[in-house]
Motif scaffolding. Structure first.
Motif, mmCIF file in Angstrom:
data_model
loop_
_atom_site.group_PDB
_atom_site.id
_atom_site.type_symbol
_atom_site.label_atom_id
_atom_site.label_comp_id
_atom_site.label_asym_id
_atom_site.label_seq_id
_atom_site.Cartn_x
_atom_site.Cartn_y
_atom_site.Cartn_z
ATOM 1 N N THR A 193 0.654 -1.143 -0.110
ATOM 2 C CA THR A 193 -0.048 -0.093 -0.103
ATOM 3 C C THR A 193 0.860 1.197 0.064
ATOM 4 O O THR A 193 0.460 2.233 -0.641
ATOM 5 C CB THR A 193 -0.906 -0.063 1.539
ATOM 6 O OG1 THR A 193 -1.616 -1.126 1.404
ATOM 7 C CG2 THR A 193 -1.623 1.139 1.265
ATOM 8 N N SER A 234 3.166 0.747 -4.257
ATOM 9 C CA SER A 234 1.909 1.568 -4.827
ATOM 10 C C SER A 234 2.162 2.954 -5.215
ATOM 11 O O SER A 234 2.199 3.470 -5.942
ATOM 12 C CB SER A 234 0.459 1.548 -4.020
ATOM 13 O OG SER A 234 -0.264 2.321 -4.429
ATOM 14 N N HIS A 261 0.784 5.751 -4.576
ATOM 15 C CA HIS A 261 -0.572 6.936 -4.808
ATOM 16 C C HIS A 261 -1.571 6.820 -4.079
ATOM 17 O O HIS A 261 -2.416 7.362 -4.492
ATOM 18 C CB HIS A 261 -0.972 6.318 -6.402
ATOM 19 C CG HIS A 261 0.204 6.738 -7.360
ATOM 20 N ND1 HIS A 261 1.417 5.655 -7.866
ATOM 21 C CD2 HIS A 261 0.252 7.508 -8.332
ATOM 22 C CE1 HIS A 261 2.030 6.350 -8.939
ATOM 23 N NE2 HIS A 261 1.389 7.511 -9.216
ATOM 24 N N SER A 262 -1.551 6.148 -3.229
ATOM 25 C CA SER A 262 -2.641 6.052 -1.863
ATOM 26 C C SER A 262 -3.903 5.613 -2.702
ATOM 27 O O SER A 262 -4.955 6.285 -2.101
ATOM 28 C CB SER A 262 -2.552 7.318 -1.169
ATOM 29 O OG SER A 262 -1.293 7.701 -0.449
ATOM 30 N N ASP A 263 -3.898 4.636 -3.475
ATOM 31 C CA ASP A 263 -5.309 4.523 -4.098
ATOM 32 C C ASP A 263 -5.487 2.890 -4.271
ATOM 33 O O ASP A 263 -6.282 2.563 -5.011
ATOM 34 C CB ASP A 263 -5.006 4.985 -5.645
ATOM 35 C CG ASP A 263 -4.336 4.418 -6.590
ATOM 36 O OD1 ASP A 263 -3.240 3.791 -5.964
ATOM 37 O OD2 ASP A 263 -4.199 5.123 -7.541
ATOM 38 N N THR A 264 -4.705 2.447 -3.538
ATOM 39 C CA THR A 264 -4.992 0.732 -3.468
ATOM 40 C C THR A 264 -4.235 0.226 -2.217
ATOM 41 O O THR A 264 -3.166 0.684 -1.815
ATOM 42 C CB THR A 264 -4.561 -0.180 -4.862
ATOM 43 O OG1 THR A 264 -5.010 -1.303 -4.811
ATOM 44 C CG2 THR A 264 -2.998 0.136 -5.027
ATOM 45 N N ASN A 276 -6.004 -4.342 -8.875
ATOM 46 C CA ASN A 276 -4.786 -3.964 -7.848
ATOM 47 C C ASN A 276 -3.597 -4.268 -8.208
ATOM 48 O O ASN A 276 -2.459 -3.360 -8.116
ATOM 49 C CB ASN A 276 -5.180 -4.413 -6.363
ATOM 50 C CG ASN A 276 -6.674 -4.115 -5.869
ATOM 51 O OD1 ASN A 276 -7.634 -4.717 -6.453
ATOM 52 N ND2 ASN A 276 -6.896 -3.463 -5.056
ATOM 53 N N LEU A 322 -2.328 -1.669 -10.489
ATOM 54 C CA LEU A 322 -2.013 -0.437 -9.946
ATOM 55 C C LEU A 322 -0.596 -0.539 -9.249
ATOM 56 O O LEU A 322 0.204 0.469 -9.202
ATOM 57 C CB LEU A 322 -2.884 0.143 -9.027
ATOM 58 C CG LEU A 322 -4.418 0.343 -9.744
ATOM 59 C CD1 LEU A 322 -5.466 0.514 -8.488
ATOM 60 C CD2 LEU A 322 -4.185 1.713 -10.394
ATOM 61 N N GLY A 361 2.785 7.650 -0.172
ATOM 62 C CA GLY A 361 1.973 8.175 -1.344
ATOM 63 C C GLY A 361 2.745 9.204 -1.792
ATOM 64 O O GLY A 361 3.912 9.760 -1.303
#
Length: 397
Positions: A211, A215, A217-220, A251, A254, A344
């Protein structure tokens, strides 16, 4: 180039090429999302073989999926591990890694104040089956040896942890555990494989919350376990599939997107973190500043031995006499968001006293005065200005 655990060519190869058989999907530059629940077979015997070893082929996306598979290969290579499993979140990865390696009557040794959901598992779930847990600071190998019992089968580590960044001597612990047949698992979310490679230091299972930095991007959500092929197969055949905790194809897509930029993000975040750190040193609003790669850090020498860098997280201890001052400081931040997690693009702040009522606040307890800052991708001077105006509004300094 920053001192990552891999050389630049290796990082580029893993991130941009490993596992990507583009000729199999129309030479698309980005891996496709194979959004399917199951896979067809033309031969009955091929289906039989898939039933016997679901990890070796594509049968059902609860288990192995092509998009997820690409991510697994990259994350295993980054950790210099034989194999990897990816989960819906970090809590699921921890749960599977522990459950696969303990049985009724076993004893676990864990670092003090572990990750919330690890602690809830140790305290609320495992005791139902006669599994007990002891908690230690874990700063020295002597502490781990002293806490080990005849029925100890598992060590749970977090190095650095996510608040005061305490470290454990990983090589020494791994060697002792191997001699005793004890399985070791580390939460490596703070460093990621770019700044620390626990598998290479002898740890059996490396976990990270994808996460965060993977990731980016703080979106998954996502979680990762890496280790030997045998260990991953053991977990896959039992806890992974039984709980249905595997990552979904979208996911994974992403995560692959986020992984493309992880090196650039780490470089930017590290540089900005050091700029913010310098501005906070000797600040009149702060009684103490905690950062693993600062010379003032109590375990600075161990940090340099085990890690090649630290990224993003700084804990400050405010000279606050009341909880209200910390509340005012955090609520006065205009650009730094108040939220959990890190990794993120956005900068974050979280006060330790968020878990307290006003009457429970003790100005003599340094933990109550802690605020953890995550430095994201914004301009560092923009963040410094935001911190300064919040200090002023809270009458700190």
């Amino acid at each position: 180039m920053f001192p990552f655990t891999h050389n630049p060519a290796t990082l580029s190869l893993i991130i941009n090429e490993l596992g990507e058989d583009r000729e199999n999907y129309f030479n698309a530059v980005a891996p496709p999302i194979i959004q399917t629940s199951n896979f067809a077979f033309k031969k009955v015997d091929e289906l039989r073989a898939a039933f016997q070893d679901e990890m070796s082929t594509y049968l059902y996306s609860r288990g192995i999926n092509p998009t997820v598979d690409i991510l697994r290969k990259k994350l295993a290579a980054l950790d210099e591990a034989e194999d990897a499993l990816v989960f819906n979140n970090g809590a699921a990865a921890v749960f599977a890694g522990v459950l696969a390696n303990v049985k009724a009557g076993d004893h676990i040794v864990s670092v003090q104040k572990p990750y919330t959901w690890a602690f809830k598992m140790f305290e609320n779930i495992l005791p139902r089956f006669g599994v007990t847990t002891s908690y230690i600071p874990g700063l020295t190998i002597e502490e781990w040896k002293a806490a080990t019992r005849p029925n100890t089968t598992f060590f749970y580590l977090e190095s650095p942890n996510s608040w005061n960044f305490t470290l454990q001597p990983l090589e020494e612990i791994a060697q002792f555990a191997r001699e005793r047949g004890i399985v070791t698992l580390i939460d490596n979310s703070h460093c990621s494989p770019l700044f620390q490679k626990p598998i290479s230091l002898g740890i059996d299972l490396a976990m990270q919350t994808a996460t965060k930095y993977i990731s980016g991007h703080s979106d998954t959500l996502g979680g990762v376990l890496t280790g030997t092929k045998a260990m991953m197969k053991k977990i896959f055949d039992s806890e992974y599939n039984t709980a249905g905790a595997g990552m979904q194809p979208f996911n994974a897509f992403l995560m692959l997107r986020g992984l493309r930029t992880i090196v650039s993000r780490f470089e930017r975040i590290t540089t900005s973190t050091l700029t913010v750190l310098d501005s906070l040193k000797q600040h009149p609003a702060i009684s103490e500043l905690i950062f693993p790669f600062d010379a003032s850090f109590p375990q600075f020498e161990l940090a340099k031995k085990q890690m090649t860098g630290a990224c993003g997280l700084i804990t400050i201890i405010l000279k606050a006499k009341t909880r209200a001052q910390i509340v005012t400081f955090c609520e006065s931040l205009r650009h730094i968001l108040m939220a959990v997690s890190w990794g993120g693009h956005e900068s974050l702040a979280i006060p330790k006293c968020a878990g307290l009522f006003d009457h429970e606040f003790d100005p003599g307890n340094r933990e109550h005065q802690m605020v953890r800052i995550y430095v994201g991708l914004e301009d560092p001077h923009y963040l410094i200005q935001d911190l300064e105006q919040a200090f002023a509004k809270a009458n700190l300094g």
